[in-house]
Every structure is written in structure tokens, then in C-alpha cells.
Design a protein around this motif. Structure first.
Motif: not given
Length: 164
Positions: A92-93, A95-96, A98-103, A105
Motif C-alpha cells: 500500500n505504501d 502504491r501511495t 507511486t501515485r504521489e510521484r506520478d502526481g 511529475r
């Protein structure tokens, strides 16, 4: 005799009562009962009794061993459950993050389109856009950088270096 007769005692009682009802006069009452119990296979030899006692002891030892195995299994199951929970939390961490990194970027790309930036290499050689201003101080904005920016403004012939 016990306060509550066992099934073996009840069977022996029935055989003894039946033996008393036969009119065989060649044996006394006790002998007739013993022979009737033997015929009904309700008597056991001392060897059989000893073997039965050993089997009971073995059974009890196996029960103790089995209970120990059950306790160990419960402990291992709990440890496995904790490890699975930790793995799920880690996933879960990831995935979280990764979402934050993509955001981030996406935000950097958005900002990169709207503001002049300079790519400054960092320790791991990943380029990071950074907007340099004169307020960043002389360590970041040197006179050579200011001269290069002024030369670029003149070349582009734009007043103040604004973008069209």
C-alpha cells in the motif's frame, strides 16, 4: 464397583445375572459367573491388561505431543499473519508513493511548460527543473549566468526577456 457403572461393568452384570438363571448344578454360583464372563470375552489376561495400560499411556503422550504441535502451529500462523499484514502495508505504501510521484511529475511537467527553468543535476543524476532567480543569492545566480541571460535576451530581442 464405581458409583456409575461403566459399559463393561453393565455387560458383565448382565452376563452374571444370566449365569445365575441357568440351573447348572455342577458348578457353584461364582464359578458359573466367571465361566460366563470368560465366554462373553469380558475377562482379560494380565498381559492384555498391561498392554492396554501401555496403550493408554502412549495415547496420553501423543495427546500431549499433539497439543504442543497445535500451540506451535498457532504461533506460526500468527507470525505468518503479521508478516502478511506487513507485506500488505508495504505494498500500500508503494502504491501511495507511486501515485504521489506520478502526481509530482505531472506537476513538474505542468510547471515546466509555464515557467523558464534550468535543469540542475542532482546526486543520482536525475535532472530536476529549478527556477533560478536573483533572490537565490550569488552562490546560485553568478554574474556569468546573468551575463548569459542578458545576451540571450538581446539575441531574442524581447524587452525584459518575456516570452511571447
Amino acid at each position: 464397583m464405581t458409583s456409575c457403572p461403566t459399559s463393561a461393568e453393565r455387560a458383565a452384570l448382565k452376563v452374571a445375572q444370566a449365569a445365575t438363571m441357568t440351573g447348572d448344578a455342577s458348578y457353584d454360583l461364582v464359578s458359573a459367573i466367571v465361566f460366563a464372563l470368560g465366554s462373553a470375552q469380558l475377562l482379560q489376561s494380565p498381559e492384555t491388561a498391561a498392554e492396554q495400560e501401555q496403550l493408554r499411556k502412549d495415547r496420553d503422550a501423543f495427546c500431549v505431543q499433539r497439543n504442543g504441535v497445535f500451540r506451535t502451529n498457532e504461533r506460526l500462523h500468527e507470525a505468518l499473519q503479521e508478516e502478511q499484514d506487513a507485506r500488505l502495508r508495504a505494498e500500500n505504501d508503494v502504491r501511495t508513493l507511486t501515485r504521489e510521484r506520478d502526481g509530482l511529475r505531472a506537476r513538474v511537467a505542468e510547471l515546466g511548460d509555464s515557467a523558464p527553468s534550468q535543469v540542475v543535476p542532482v546526486v543520482d543524476d536525475v535532472p530536476v527543473p529549478v527556477v533560478l532567480t536573483e533572490m537565490d543569492g550569488p552562490a546560485v545566480v553568478t554574474s556569468a549566468a546573468l551575463a548569459a541571460a542578458e545576451k540571450l535576451r538581446r539575441t531574442l530581442a524581447l524587452p525584459g526577456g518575456e516570452r511571447p
